[in-house]
Design an enzyme around this catalytic site. Structure first.
Site, PDB file in Angstrom:
ATOM      1  N   GLU A 167       0.918  -1.123  -0.071  1.00 21.98           N
ATOM      2  CA  GLU A 167      -0.064  -0.056  -0.019  1.00 21.98           C
ATOM      3  C   GLU A 167       0.920   1.110  -0.148  1.00 21.98           C
ATOM      4  OE1 GLU A 167      -2.872  -0.464   3.197  1.00 21.98           O
ATOM      5  OE2 GLU A 167      -3.639  -2.087   2.209  1.00 21.98           O
ATOM      6  N   GLU A 200      -6.086 -10.702  -1.858  1.00 21.90           N
ATOM      7  CA  GLU A 200      -6.884 -10.596  -0.679  1.00 21.90           C
ATOM      8  C   GLU A 200      -8.519 -10.529  -1.217  1.00 21.90           C
ATOM      9  OE1 GLU A 200      -5.588  -7.470   1.958  1.00 21.90           O
ATOM     10  OE2 GLU A 200      -3.526  -7.930   1.461  1.00 21.90           O
TER      11      GLU A 200
HETATM   12  C1  XIL Z   1      -6.496  -6.685   7.798  1.00 19.82           C
HETATM   13  C2  XIL Z   1      -6.951  -8.111   8.951  1.00 19.82           C
HETATM   14  O1  XIL Z   1      -7.882  -8.915   8.123  1.00 19.82           O
HETATM   15  C3  XIL Z   1      -7.426  -7.806  10.067  1.00 19.82           C
HETATM   16  O2  XIL Z   1      -7.768  -8.865  10.843  1.00 19.82           O
HETATM   17  C4  XIL Z   1      -6.715  -6.439  10.726  1.00 19.82           C
HETATM   18  O3  XIL Z   1      -7.131  -6.182  11.952  1.00 19.82           O
HETATM   19  C5  XIL Z   1      -6.464  -5.332  10.101  1.00 19.82           C
HETATM   20  O4  XIL Z   1      -5.902  -6.056   8.679  1.00 19.82           O
HETATM   21  N1  XIL Z   1      -5.121  -5.062   3.566  1.00 19.82           N
HETATM   22  C6  XIL Z   1      -4.058  -5.626   3.922  1.00 19.82           C
HETATM   23  C7  XIL Z   1      -4.443  -6.653   5.242  1.00 19.82           C
HETATM   24  O5  XIL Z   1      -3.177  -5.653   3.387  1.00 19.82           O
HETATM   25  O6  XIL Z   1      -3.402  -6.946   5.818  1.00 19.82           O
HETATM   26  C8  XIL Z   1      -5.589  -6.151   6.029  1.00 19.82           C
HETATM   27  O7  XIL Z   1      -5.957  -7.362   6.886  1.00 19.82           O
HETATM   28  C9  XIL Z   1      -6.824  -5.793   4.874  1.00 19.82           C
HETATM   29  C10 XIL Z   1      -6.317  -4.673   4.088  1.00 19.82           C
END
Ligand code: XIL
Length: 385
Positions: A167, A272
């Site tokens: 990010e 994701e």
């Molecule tokens: C999220 C997790 O799923 C949660 O449990 C945590 O509280 C916050 O992070 N983008 C990403 C992930 O790269 O690491 C994030 O994961 C969701 C958004």
């Protein structure tokens, strides 16, 4: 040159469903009847999920069994983030991550590391000296190097690919003003990749971000990764998080990003994937620092998802998988962010306590209509773009 391109295009157009991926773990049961998504899509790409202790410590036996049946790659939802694995300057806590990696190895899975350099879920001390003053560029680079060498080095040869930087881009495609950027400058990204490559030269290295299907941010990612490649940095793939909504981005936008990234000569992984059906409570973003609500109007399906929406979700997933299948030469891996709806981060973000339905398995771990819709795409004749 032109002829080579033409014959490559011809070869691609002749490459029907049978073209195989070299990355499928050898322990997978070749030839057996399809068991799960990993088998359904074996000739196209790996299929996986982000998992938590519930699954990899087998605290929830049924949920862990589902992961083994359906997936051949895993990502760590939280246990390899800086704040978990390296909570204090002189203290690393590898206990959860060791169990995550052991689970993947026991089950012959392609194990992903997430994530080394990010501005979220990183403790404040990382950017400060012992007096609480901002670190110098050199001191922060040294700290970044130590962290990457220690974490990547521990799992050398076992974690096969790393989200090195997560990010780093704004929505307009410019570099985000994070503490990494402010203190080190724009070359913090190249440095992170360089340190990771030194720590495990065989590991695949990825740049990972959300909203990469929108043109401005897509173009920013293209510029960023092109500049890394021009510096000789071995970026293996762009990770497109794919935290999507029911109608946005469009399938055509998703397709455009895959093609734009593949044209750089890197792979494109969906890292994701989930589809949020709930009312949008913040600006269109997957920024984990956003918060909103709670309010009843933001949680309309607490008692269950209407059939009409269940069907829309199935169609949306189907449209996306058609795009992924059409671009399968560019894609190594599709990873869902969570296993079942009950596990999803979208029950707690950006509004706490919602009932979300973004994945392929319901709260009882049953297959949703979206599961069958996705699996059906694997049986369709290959559409060659
Ligand atoms: C999220 C997790 O799923 C949660 O449990 C945590 O509280 C916050 O992070 N983008 C990403 C992930 O790269 O690491 C994030 O994961 C969701 C958004």
């Amino acid at each position: 040159m032109i002829n080579r391109h033409l014959s490559a295009a011809l070869a691609a157009s002749l490459c029907l469903v049978a073209c195989s991926r070299a990355t499928v773990p050898a322990s997978a049961s070749a030839g057996a009847a399809p068991q799960g998504l990993k088998d359904t899509f074996r000739s196209a790409f790996l299929v996986g999920a982000a998992i938590a202790p519930k699954q990899f410590e087998e605290q929830d036996v049924a949920n862990a069994a589902l992961v083994k049946r359906e997936f051949n790659t895993i990502s760590p939802e939280n246990v390899l983030k800086w704040v978990v694995v390296h909570p204090q300057p002189d203290h690393y806590d590898f206990a959860p991550a060791d169990k995550y990696v052991a689970f993947g190895e026991r089950n012959g899975m392609f194990i992903v590391g997430h994530t080394l350099v990010w501005h979220s879920q990183v403790p404040g001390w990382v950017f400060q000296d012992a007096q609480g003053q901002p670190l110098t560029r050199d001191a922060l680079l040294a700290r970044m190097k130590d962290h990457i060498q220690t974490v990547v080095g521990r799992y050398k040869g076992r974690i096969k690919g790393w989200d090195v930087v997560n990010e780093a881009l704004n929505e307009d495609g410019t570099l985000r003003q994070t503490p990494w950027m402010r203190i080190i400058g724009p070359d913090y990204i190249a440095k992170a990749f360089q340190f990771a490559h030194e720590a495990d030269p065989a590991a695949e290295l990825y740049y990972n971000d959300y909203n990469l299907d929108y043109a401005a941010k897509r173009n920013g990612a293209v510029r960023l990764v092109k500049s890394l490649l021009d510096q000789g940095i071995p970026v293996k793939a762009i990770g497109s998080q794919e935290h999507l909504k029911l109608t946005t981005p469009t399938a055509a936008e998703v397709d455009s990003s895959i093609r734009a990234f593949a044209a750089l000569g890197v792979k494109v992984n969906m890292t994701e994937l989930d589809i949020d059906l709930l009312p949008q409570a913040t600006r269109n973003s997957a920024d984990v620092s956003l918060r909103a609500g709670p309010a009843p109007s933001l949680n309309p399906y607490a008692a269950g998802l209407p059939d009409s929406l269940q069907r829309k979700l199935a169609r949306r997933y189907q449209d996306l998988f058609r795009v992924y299948m059409a671009n399968q030469e560019a894609i190594d891996r599709i990873t869902f962010w969570g296993v079942s709806d009950g596990d999803s981060w979208l029950n707690g973000w950006p509004v706490p306590g919602r009932t979300s339905y973004p994945l392929l398995f319901d709260r009882q771990l049953g297959k949703k209509p979206a599961y069958d819709a996705v699996a059906a795409v694997a049986k369709e004749p290959r559409v060659v773009p």
